[in-house]
Design a protein around this motif. Sequence first.
Motif, PDB file in Angstrom:
ATOM      1  N   LEU A  14       0.822  -1.217   0.000  1.00 30.00           N
ATOM      2  CA  LEU A  14       0.000   0.000   0.000  1.00 30.00           C
ATOM      3  C   LEU A  14       0.851   1.260   0.000  1.00 30.00           C
ATOM      4  O   LEU A  14       0.490   2.241  -0.640  1.00 30.00           O
ATOM      5  CB  LEU A  14      -0.941   0.018   1.210  1.00 30.00           C
ATOM      6  N   GLU A  15       1.963   1.248   0.712  1.00 26.60           N
ATOM      7  CA  GLU A  15       2.828   2.419   0.733  1.00 26.60           C
ATOM      8  C   GLU A  15       3.468   2.651  -0.629  1.00 26.60           C
ATOM      9  O   GLU A  15       3.709   3.791  -1.017  1.00 26.60           O
ATOM     10  CB  GLU A  15       3.901   2.270   1.820  1.00 26.60           C
ATOM     11  N   GLU A  16       3.741   1.577  -1.365  1.00 26.50           N
ATOM     12  CA  GLU A  16       4.296   1.707  -2.714  1.00 26.50           C
ATOM     13  C   GLU A  16       3.238   2.164  -3.710  1.00 26.50           C
ATOM     14  O   GLU A  16       3.540   2.912  -4.632  1.00 26.50           O
ATOM     15  CB  GLU A  16       4.867   0.366  -3.188  1.00 26.50           C
ATOM     16  N   ASP A  17       2.004   1.666  -3.540  1.00 23.78           N
ATOM     17  CA  ASP A  17       0.938   1.952  -4.493  1.00 23.78           C
ATOM     18  C   ASP A  17      -0.405   1.954  -3.783  1.00 23.78           C
ATOM     19  O   ASP A  17      -1.048   0.917  -3.636  1.00 23.78           O
ATOM     20  CB  ASP A  17       0.941   0.910  -5.616  1.00 23.78           C
ATOM     21  N   ALA A  18      -0.846   3.140  -3.348  1.00 26.99           N
ATOM     22  CA  ALA A  18      -2.104   3.262  -2.606  1.00 26.99           C
ATOM     23  C   ALA A  18      -3.313   2.931  -3.468  1.00 26.99           C
ATOM     24  O   ALA A  18      -4.398   2.727  -2.954  1.00 26.99           O
ATOM     25  CB  ALA A  18      -2.247   4.669  -2.023  1.00 26.99           C
ATOM     26  N   GLN A  19      -3.139   2.864  -4.783  1.00 26.55           N
ATOM     27  CA  GLN A  19      -4.247   2.547  -5.681  1.00 26.55           C
ATOM     28  C   GLN A  19      -4.293   1.067  -6.063  1.00 26.55           C
ATOM     29  O   GLN A  19      -5.150   0.670  -6.843  1.00 26.55           O
ATOM     30  CB  GLN A  19      -4.159   3.392  -6.951  1.00 26.55           C
ATOM     31  N   GLY A  47      -6.788   2.894  13.029  1.00 25.07           N
ATOM     32  CA  GLY A  47      -6.158   4.181  12.766  1.00 25.07           C
ATOM     33  C   GLY A  47      -4.727   4.076  12.274  1.00 25.07           C
ATOM     34  O   GLY A  47      -4.023   5.082  12.216  1.00 25.07           O
ATOM     35  N   VAL A  48      -4.279   2.867  11.924  1.00 25.40           N
ATOM     36  CA  VAL A  48      -2.939   2.708  11.362  1.00 25.40           C
ATOM     37  C   VAL A  48      -2.923   3.308   9.965  1.00 25.40           C
ATOM     38  O   VAL A  48      -2.042   4.076   9.609  1.00 25.40           O
ATOM     39  CB  VAL A  48      -2.519   1.218  11.331  1.00 25.40           C
ATOM     40  N   ILE A  49      -3.928   2.942   9.166  1.00 24.66           N
ATOM     41  CA  ILE A  49      -4.105   3.557   7.855  1.00 24.66           C
ATOM     42  C   ILE A  49      -5.050   4.728   8.065  1.00 24.66           C
ATOM     43  O   ILE A  49      -6.205   4.542   8.436  1.00 24.66           O
ATOM     44  CB  ILE A  49      -4.695   2.564   6.827  1.00 24.66           C
ATOM     45  N   VAL A  50      -4.544   5.924   7.851  1.00 29.19           N
ATOM     46  CA  VAL A  50      -5.352   7.125   8.112  1.00 29.19           C
ATOM     47  C   VAL A  50      -5.873   7.772   6.835  1.00 29.19           C
ATOM     48  O   VAL A  50      -6.621   8.741   6.898  1.00 29.19           O
ATOM     49  CB  VAL A  50      -4.576   8.170   8.952  1.00 29.19           C
ATOM     50  N   GLY A  51      -5.473   7.249   5.684  1.00 32.39           N
ATOM     51  CA  GLY A  51      -5.973   7.794   4.435  1.00 32.39           C
ATOM     52  C   GLY A  51      -5.146   7.289   3.273  1.00 32.39           C
ATOM     53  O   GLY A  51      -4.144   6.599   3.448  1.00 32.39           O
ATOM     54  N   TYR A  52      -5.586   7.644   2.103  1.00 30.10           N
ATOM     55  CA  TYR A  52      -4.910   7.269   0.870  1.00 30.10           C
ATOM     56  C   TYR A  52      -4.655   8.551   0.109  1.00 30.10           C
ATOM     57  O   TYR A  52      -5.482   9.460   0.105  1.00 30.10           O
ATOM     58  CB  TYR A  52      -5.782   6.319   0.043  1.00 30.10           C
ATOM     59  N   SER A  53      -3.495   8.640  -0.533  1.00 33.78           N
ATOM     60  CA  SER A  53      -3.184   9.894  -1.208  1.00 33.78           C
ATOM     61  C   SER A  53      -2.371   9.642  -2.468  1.00 33.78           C
ATOM     62  O   SER A  53      -1.846   8.558  -2.680  1.00 33.78           O
ATOM     63  CB  SER A  53      -2.395  10.818  -0.273  1.00 33.78           C
TER      64      SER A  53
END
Length: 142
Positions: A14-19, A47-53
Amino acid sequence: MSTVSTEERILSVLEEDAQASCGEIAERAEVSKPTVRKYIDKLEEEGVIVGYSADVDPKKLSTQSIAMVGMDVDSGKYVSATRELKALDEIEALYTSSGDHMLMAEVRAADGDELGDVINDELLAVDGVTAAHPSFLQERLK
């Protein structure tokens, strides 16, 4: 079997590719799609993942500048100042810091003049903020 936990593998993707789709994450993390969904739901709930950008290259923005603004805050007013800063639309992201400044804010503005206005009229107007030091982001390298 890998010593890296399932959670860490999923977060890494997810950190490499949030999409990335659940199928892509499952394939790259070597787990099933239901496992991916379960972990993502849990991490969002905790709350570990707080959003996608989206990652933006500041150099490619013709109508906008991005700056990281280091801020110093009076320790007695830290909580109230942080709450007020988090509510400002001009702040894209706000981080605590162990470096030269207590807080780091990502601020977007049309140009240096507008950034100066944001710093003077918004950031420094927050009770407890004692200093703000901007650094313009020039080019995304990675």
